[in-house]
Structures are given as C-alpha cells and as structure tokens.
Design a protein around this motif. Structure first.
Motif, PDB file in Angstrom:
ATOM      1  N   GLU A  77      44.211  35.685 134.031  1.00  0.00           N
ATOM      2  CA  GLU A  77      43.953  35.530 132.652  1.00  0.00           C
ATOM      3  C   GLU A  77      43.362  34.216 132.204  1.00  0.00           C
ATOM      4  O   GLU A  77      42.925  33.953 131.246  1.00  0.00           O
ATOM      5  CB  GLU A  77      45.288  35.463 131.877  1.00  0.00           C
ATOM      6  CG  GLU A  77      45.950  37.003 131.631  1.00  0.00           C
ATOM      7  CD  GLU A  77      45.024  37.916 131.143  1.00  0.00           C
ATOM      8  OE1 GLU A  77      44.311  37.669 130.097  1.00  0.00           O
ATOM      9  OE2 GLU A  77      44.943  39.084 131.720  1.00  0.00           O
ATOM     10  N   ILE A  78      43.491  33.237 133.266  1.00  0.00           N
ATOM     11  CA  ILE A  78      42.866  31.972 132.992  1.00  0.00           C
ATOM     12  C   ILE A  78      41.214  31.904 133.314  1.00  0.00           C
ATOM     13  O   ILE A  78      40.514  31.297 132.864  1.00  0.00           O
ATOM     14  CB  ILE A  78      43.183  30.879 133.901  1.00  0.00           C
ATOM     15  CG1 ILE A  78      44.994  30.697 133.463  1.00  0.00           C
ATOM     16  CG2 ILE A  78      42.678  29.383 133.506  1.00  0.00           C
ATOM     17  CD1 ILE A  78      45.588  29.700 134.186  1.00  0.00           C
ATOM     18  N   LYS A  79      40.948  32.984 134.233  1.00  0.00           N
ATOM     19  CA  LYS A  79      39.516  33.015 134.717  1.00  0.00           C
ATOM     20  C   LYS A  79      38.520  33.175 133.494  1.00  0.00           C
ATOM     21  O   LYS A  79      37.374  32.635 133.640  1.00  0.00           O
ATOM     22  CB  LYS A  79      39.455  34.196 135.707  1.00  0.00           C
ATOM     23  CG  LYS A  79      38.231  34.272 136.499  1.00  0.00           C
ATOM     24  CD  LYS A  79      38.351  35.142 137.795  1.00  0.00           C
ATOM     25  CE  LYS A  79      37.037  34.992 138.531  1.00  0.00           C
ATOM     26  NZ  LYS A  79      35.803  35.600 137.927  1.00  0.00           N
ATOM     27  N   PRO A  80      38.667  33.976 132.604  1.00  0.00           N
ATOM     28  CA  PRO A  80      37.767  33.912 131.445  1.00  0.00           C
ATOM     29  C   PRO A  80      37.131  32.741 130.981  1.00  0.00           C
ATOM     30  O   PRO A  80      36.131  32.589 130.776  1.00  0.00           O
ATOM     31  CB  PRO A  80      38.212  34.920 130.394  1.00  0.00           C
ATOM     32  CG  PRO A  80      39.280  35.675 131.123  1.00  0.00           C
ATOM     33  CD  PRO A  80      39.899  34.668 132.476  1.00  0.00           C
ATOM     34  N   ILE A  81      38.147  31.724 131.032  1.00  0.00           N
ATOM     35  CA  ILE A  81      37.838  30.348 130.350  1.00  0.00           C
ATOM     36  C   ILE A  81      36.837  29.778 131.369  1.00  0.00           C
ATOM     37  O   ILE A  81      36.098  29.079 131.201  1.00  0.00           O
ATOM     38  CB  ILE A  81      39.022  29.643 130.277  1.00  0.00           C
ATOM     39  CG1 ILE A  81      39.869  30.182 129.226  1.00  0.00           C
ATOM     40  CG2 ILE A  81      38.547  28.276 129.710  1.00  0.00           C
ATOM     41  CD1 ILE A  81      41.203  29.520 128.961  1.00  0.00           C
ATOM     42  N   TYR A  82      37.282  29.928 132.681  1.00  0.00           N
ATOM     43  CA  TYR A  82      36.442  29.320 133.829  1.00  0.00           C
ATOM     44  C   TYR A  82      34.970  29.958 133.531  1.00  0.00           C
ATOM     45  O   TYR A  82      34.151  29.165 133.730  1.00  0.00           O
ATOM     46  CB  TYR A  82      36.983  29.708 135.104  1.00  0.00           C
ATOM     47  CG  TYR A  82      36.391  29.156 136.283  1.00  0.00           C
ATOM     48  CD1 TYR A  82      36.602  27.869 136.881  1.00  0.00           C
ATOM     49  CD2 TYR A  82      35.472  30.050 137.033  1.00  0.00           C
ATOM     50  CE1 TYR A  82      36.057  27.440 138.080  1.00  0.00           C
ATOM     51  CE2 TYR A  82      34.921  29.619 137.915  1.00  0.00           C
ATOM     52  CZ  TYR A  82      35.291  28.573 138.591  1.00  0.00           C
ATOM     53  OH  TYR A  82      34.382  27.768 139.730  1.00  0.00           O
ATOM     54  N   ASP A  83      35.163  31.265 133.856  1.00  0.00           N
ATOM     55  CA  ASP A  83      33.696  31.916 133.710  1.00  0.00           C
ATOM     56  C   ASP A  83      32.858  31.598 132.368  1.00  0.00           C
ATOM     57  O   ASP A  83      31.660  31.492 132.633  1.00  0.00           O
ATOM     58  CB  ASP A  83      34.024  33.481 133.618  1.00  0.00           C
ATOM     59  CG  ASP A  83      34.518  34.014 134.992  1.00  0.00           C
ATOM     60  OD1 ASP A  83      34.380  33.422 135.976  1.00  0.00           O
ATOM     61  OD2 ASP A  83      35.004  35.104 134.941  1.00  0.00           O
TER      62      ASP A  83
ATOM     63  N   TYR B  82      35.795  23.251 131.939  1.00  0.00           N
ATOM     64  CA  TYR B  82      35.506  23.908 133.487  1.00  0.00           C
ATOM     65  C   TYR B  82      36.306  23.171 134.393  1.00  0.00           C
ATOM     66  O   TYR B  82      37.009  24.003 135.066  1.00  0.00           O
ATOM     67  CB  TYR B  82      33.996  23.620 133.808  1.00  0.00           C
ATOM     68  CG  TYR B  82      33.652  24.068 135.234  1.00  0.00           C
ATOM     69  CD1 TYR B  82      33.245  25.421 135.366  1.00  0.00           C
ATOM     70  CD2 TYR B  82      33.712  23.464 136.324  1.00  0.00           C
ATOM     71  CE1 TYR B  82      32.796  25.895 136.612  1.00  0.00           C
ATOM     72  CE2 TYR B  82      33.419  23.754 137.599  1.00  0.00           C
ATOM     73  CZ  TYR B  82      32.870  24.974 137.836  1.00  0.00           C
ATOM     74  OH  TYR B  82      32.526  25.452 138.911  1.00  0.00           O
ATOM     75  N   ASP B  83      36.610  22.066 134.467  1.00  0.00           N
ATOM     76  CA  ASP B  83      37.483  21.250 135.360  1.00  0.00           C
ATOM     77  C   ASP B  83      39.067  21.544 135.420  1.00  0.00           C
ATOM     78  O   ASP B  83      39.429  22.019 136.253  1.00  0.00           O
ATOM     79  CB  ASP B  83      37.252  19.864 135.194  1.00  0.00           C
ATOM     80  CG  ASP B  83      35.965  19.506 135.914  1.00  0.00           C
ATOM     81  OD1 ASP B  83      35.461  20.039 136.545  1.00  0.00           O
ATOM     82  OD2 ASP B  83      35.432  18.226 135.474  1.00  0.00           O
ATOM     83  N   TRP B  84      39.213  21.855 134.045  1.00  0.00           N
ATOM     84  CA  TRP B  84      40.780  22.247 133.878  1.00  0.00           C
ATOM     85  C   TRP B  84      41.033  23.692 134.362  1.00  0.00           C
ATOM     86  O   TRP B  84      41.934  23.753 134.928  1.00  0.00           O
ATOM     87  CB  TRP B  84      41.017  22.107 132.354  1.00  0.00           C
ATOM     88  CG  TRP B  84      42.547  22.479 131.936  1.00  0.00           C
ATOM     89  CD1 TRP B  84      43.621  21.876 132.033  1.00  0.00           C
ATOM     90  CD2 TRP B  84      42.848  24.121 131.453  1.00  0.00           C
ATOM     91  NE1 TRP B  84      44.631  22.726 131.551  1.00  0.00           N
ATOM     92  CE2 TRP B  84      44.086  23.837 131.360  1.00  0.00           C
ATOM     93  CE3 TRP B  84      42.119  25.087 131.112  1.00  0.00           C
ATOM     94  CZ2 TRP B  84      44.868  25.039 131.181  1.00  0.00           C
ATOM     95  CZ3 TRP B  84      42.804  26.446 130.776  1.00  0.00           C
ATOM     96  CH2 TRP B  84      44.026  26.108 130.901  1.00  0.00           C
ATOM     97  N   ALA B  85      40.156  24.584 133.978  1.00  0.00           N
ATOM     98  CA  ALA B  85      40.298  25.836 134.422  1.00  0.00           C
ATOM     99  C   ALA B  85      40.161  26.031 135.952  1.00  0.00           C
ATOM    100  O   ALA B  85      40.947  26.898 136.484  1.00  0.00           O
ATOM    101  CB  ALA B  85      39.326  26.720 133.888  1.00  0.00           C
TER     102      ALA B  85
END
Lengths: 124, 124
Positions: A77-83, B82-85
DNA sequence: TTGACATATTCCGATATGGGGATATAATTT
DNA sequence: AAATTATATCCCCATATCGGAATATGTCAA
C-alpha cells in the motif's frame, strides 16, 4: 467542502507526521498496541486512533492474539506513494546536472554577485 | 489542536489530490497560471490558491514575465517523499517473495484449506 | 463472577481547510 | 488615463481533524 479526509487515500493518511512515526515503529516488525504506546510514549487512545486511520486505508494489517492486537505494515500500500514520487525523479536529477553546470560556468567566467542563487523560491 | 496545516510540509501539501493534479500539469514544463486554468478547467482563484500552497512548501518556483507568472516544479523538494517511501521498499519486495513462496508450498504439499490466507486485513 | 489487562470508542472544542464568489493588485495596450 | 488582461487575495461557511479525557468493549485469570 473541507479538506480531503485523512482516510480518503494513502497520501492523506500519511500526511500526519505522527502517523509516519507509527509506521516507523512498525517497520521493526509486527507489534501490539501496547508496545507502540511505550515506545512512543503517547496516550494509548491516540495510538489506537492513528492505527485505525492507517488500517482504514490499508497501510496496516491487524491480527488478534489473546487480548492483544498485533499490527503489521502492509507494504504494497505504500508503493503508490513511491511510484508517484518516482514520476518526478527526472526533476531532481536534471536539476542536479543544471546546478553543476552553472557552478562550473561561474567558476570559469565570473565573480559571483552577492545575491541569491538561481532556482531560489523567492520572487515575491 | 487540529489537523496538520497543509503548508506544514511537503507531505501535507501533496495530500490534496488537486494539488497533485497541478503538479502533473507542471510536469510538462514551466507554465503560466492561465494555461493551468485552461488545462484543468477550474476557476482561476482555485488554481492560484493551490499554487500558493505548493509555493509555500517550496514545491514550485515562480518567475515573472510581463503580466504572467510562470510556475515551475522544484524537483528536489519532492525527493523527501520518494526517500521516505523508499524506506519501506523491502516491505513490498519481501511480501512479493513471501507470497511466491507460499504459493509454491501450497502447490507442492497441501490442498489449500477454504480459509483466509495469512496476512489478510480481516479480523474485525 | 469478579477483577485485571489490552485496546477501542465516544464526546468535546479549537482550528485550518477548500470551494464559491467578489474584488483587489499588477502589468500592458490603446 | 482608461480599458484590458493576468493573477492574487479576501470573506464566508460547512466540514473533518486532532488531542484530551472518560468510558466502553473484549479477553483472560482466579
């Protein structure tokens, strides 16, 4: 209307700094509420409330064990933010290159004026 | 107290979906307010207001040109997100690996019971 | 069944938000 | 100077939030 509800999506849930702290604690592994409470030193109800928000958006998972509830990070669920952030990756890469280039030019051709550096968010 | 202000940090600024839309538009390059307005089809004051928030947290940069104001993405400010994720990257990588492993084990050794699979966010 | 432990829920109040709409400021053209 | 264009700011209001404090729910033990 008002602000986007915290449970609207992962972005809003994670905007609250305290919630990111909770996730940090959970990064060490599955944990009962009590442990989070003693780690962070917050009142128990606050911790529970933040956990509910994280749970509603799917950022954490719960599991009962006796009278405890074990919370665990739900990674995907955290991946969308990363993406989403990755979408803008070129903007900090390019900017690095541009800054470097400007620095070289200054060093070669001019004495830098005692002003702001270009790219500053001033201009008001 | 109340909710963390939108101008508190980048996370809060970006939590608002409309603000992410504005950034998407700016991803195509520097742009005057009017262009964003016509692209998104929102009332001009709304666009300006969202731009102010983005500007206050440093996510965008302004530059005047005649009567226009040209807004541009300030890339490096997005990197913290980005870094946080990325900190949690292992949680979706590992989970993928774990799911794969479980799938293999089921296929090899057992007839899957008609229950939930571990890790489900059920249990309420 | 009573008590202790673990966690969740409810009620409260102050606060910042975001949209709508009107208007102000600023720069340019005529 | 007046009109036009581009953008920012102000006012109003319904709403969800977060923390605090009290209390409810649930589970286990004696």
């Amino acid at each position: 209307m008002a602000r986007t509800p915290t449970t609207f999506d992962v972005f809003n849930a994670v905007a609250e700094p305290r919630r990111r702290e909770v996730l940090s604690v959970l990064a060490s592994g599955e944990s009962p509420v009590g442990d989070i409470v003693s780690t962070l030193g917050w009142p128990q109800p606050q911790v529970s409330k933040h956990l509910q928000v994280l749970h509603q958006v799917g950022l954490v998972t719960v599991r009962r064990q006796g009278r405890q509830r074990l919370y665990r990070i739900n990674g995907p669920e955290i991946k969308p933010i990363y993406d989403w952030a990755a979408t803008f990756e070129r903007f900090w890469d390019h900017q690095l290159a541009a800054i470097k280039k400007r620095a070289e030019q200054k060093a070669n051709f001019t004495i830098p004026p005692a002003g702001r550096s270009p790219g500053d968010a001033v201009n008001n």
